[in-house]
Design an enzyme around this catalytic site. Structure first.
Site, PDB file in Angstrom:
ATOM      1  CE  LYS A 199      -0.402   3.125   0.216  1.00 59.02           C
ATOM      2  NZ  LYS A 199      -1.436   3.519  -0.757  1.00 59.02           N
ATOM      3  NE  ARG A 209       3.833   4.062  -6.056  1.00 64.09           N
ATOM      4  CZ  ARG A 209       4.616   4.643  -5.173  1.00 64.09           C
ATOM      5  NH1 ARG A 209       5.758   5.179  -5.568  1.00 64.09           N
ATOM      6  NH2 ARG A 209       4.257   4.725  -3.913  1.00 64.09           N
ATOM      7  NE  ARG A 221       1.824   6.922  -4.060  1.00 67.06           N
ATOM      8  CZ  ARG A 221       1.512   7.483  -5.234  1.00 67.06           C
ATOM      9  NH1 ARG A 221       1.482   8.791  -5.349  1.00 67.06           N
ATOM     10  NH2 ARG A 221       1.245   6.724  -6.281  1.00 67.06           N
ATOM     11  CD  GLU A 238      -1.378   7.471  10.699  1.00 70.68           C
ATOM     12  OE1 GLU A 238      -2.616   7.568  10.545  1.00 70.68           O
ATOM     13  OE2 GLU A 238      -0.565   8.298  10.215  1.00 70.68           O
ATOM     14  CE  LYS A 253      -0.421  -0.828  -0.379  1.00 71.82           C
ATOM     15  NZ  LYS A 253      -1.105   0.196  -1.083  1.00 71.82           N
ATOM     16  CB  SER A 279       2.744  -4.833  -6.702  1.00 70.46           C
ATOM     17  OG  SER A 279       3.355  -3.629  -6.257  1.00 70.46           O
ATOM     18  CE1 TYR A 318      -2.319  -6.841  -7.112  1.00 71.44           C
ATOM     19  CE2 TYR A 318      -0.556  -7.008  -5.484  1.00 71.44           C
ATOM     20  CZ  TYR A 318      -1.473  -6.247  -6.182  1.00 71.44           C
ATOM     21  OH  TYR A 318      -1.557  -4.900  -5.953  1.00 71.44           O
TER      22      TYR A 318
END
Ligand code: PBG
Length: 329
Positions: A199, A209, A221, A238, A253, A279, A318
């Site tokens: 990610k 957000r 982040r 990872e 992602k 998003s 979505y």
């Protein structure tokens, strides 16, 4: 044509839709799509998210309806994000048995629990007043191991509420192992882990957000999510670590700008790979389509095909319900 070579004409296979359909190597199927859904505590009406046209923060009631609609369209699963009415430094709402996600999960178990896969996003950022994905040290840094203890408790709460799969998205080191032991220790050995393994610290999360009301109140982040400037080898590391710690599915992602990462991870791990069309990817297409600058439906399908072609078996998007309904089952 003349000469020593046979007449090789790749266009032969492009002649007519039936032939193109016959030789297609990548297909979209409703069961491969996961619909993200947001539920907010205390709402009396669904609240539209301006930066995500078509997406709303649900009430518990409207969530049940949206879930039933998604399942009727044939989607493979639902991933749930909760927005609590009150936030604090440790994200207490995240593992409160009466917290919004736990209540909504229980609602969904009743509504569609035997017909679909119920996944809960497992993180603290929607629940913390500072908006970070973990708890902070006195110096204001995200404390990895103290956060793992919180994730362990959240995992047990979500499993207790009926989640079939938990999806840790905070990018803490060791989160999958900590969650696996917590689930096993609490008697939830059958609950699976969909790990957000690779990610990236991405600008593409902006509209989310707004939907989840979780923008960091200071800093960013970048100290826990991956640097977009790193190579695919880090993503493979990872994902490999997560599989070793017990991840049942790994995720990359965002999706579209990271197809090289999807491919590298899919080639490296034995478990299914999911990709999250986030998003910002959605919002850009909707905005351009709204201006009449692109053909919305073509671009949606093409973007999803690209993600499948890169090696993702499952896509969080979505558009899941809409696309599933159009594809039929
Ligand atoms: C964190 C989380 C985020 C998204 C999913 N889980 C936001 C973030 O890391 O800032 C982003 C999803 C999207 O942009 O659609 N709980």
């Amino acid at each position: 044509m003349t000469g020593a070579f046979p007449d090789v004409r790749p266009r032969r296979l492009r002649r007519g839709a039936p032939l193109r359909r016959l030789v297609a190597r990548v297909r979209l199927h409703p069961a491969d799509l996961i619909q993200p859904l947001f539920v907010k505590e205390g709402l009396t009406e669904p609240a539209p998210v301006p930066s995500l046209p078509g997406v709303v923060q649900h009430t518990r009631d409207s969530l049940r309806k949206a879930a039933a609609e998604a399942v009727a369209a044939g989607v493979g699963g639902l991933i749930l994000f909760g927005v609590p009415a009150v936030k604090d430094a440790r994200g207490s709402g995240a593992d409160d048995p009466a917290g919004i996600v736990q209540l909504a999960l229980a609602d969904l178990v009743g509504e569609v629990g035997t017909d679909t896969v119920l996944i809960s996003d497992l993180c603290l950022d929607e629940y913390t007043d500072h908006g970070h994905c973990g708890v902070l040290t006195a110096a204001g840094e995200v404390d990895n191991d103290a956060t793992l203890r919180r994730y362990a408790s959240v995992a047990a709460a979500q499993a207790g509420a009926g989640a079939h799969v938990v999806a840790p998205s905070g990018m803490m080191d060791g989160q999958v192992g900590a969650i696996r032991s917590a689930l096993d220790g609490a008697g939830f050995g059958e609950v699976a882990i969909l790990a957000y393994s690779a990610k990236y610290a991405s600008g593409y999360y902006g509209p989310f957000r707004d939907a989840a009301e979780c923008a960091p109140q200071f800093g960013d982040r970048a100290s826990y999510q991956q640097d977009p400037a790193r190579s695919a080898a880090e993503a493979v590391q990872e994902a490999t670590l997560d599989v070793a710690e017990g991840a049942d599915v790994v995720m990359v992602k965002p999706a579209g700008p990271y197809l090289d990462i999807v491919r590298a991870v899919a080639d490296a791990v034995p478990v299914p790979v999911a990709a999250y069309q986030v998003s910002g990817e959605y919002a850009m297409v909707e905005a351009a389509a709204e201006r009449g600058w692109i053909d919305r439906e073509r671009i949606i399908v093409e973007s999803l095909l690209g993600i499948r072609r890169a090696g993702a078996s499952t896509i969080l998007t979505y558009w899941a319900t809409e696309v599933a309904a159009k594809l039929g089952r």
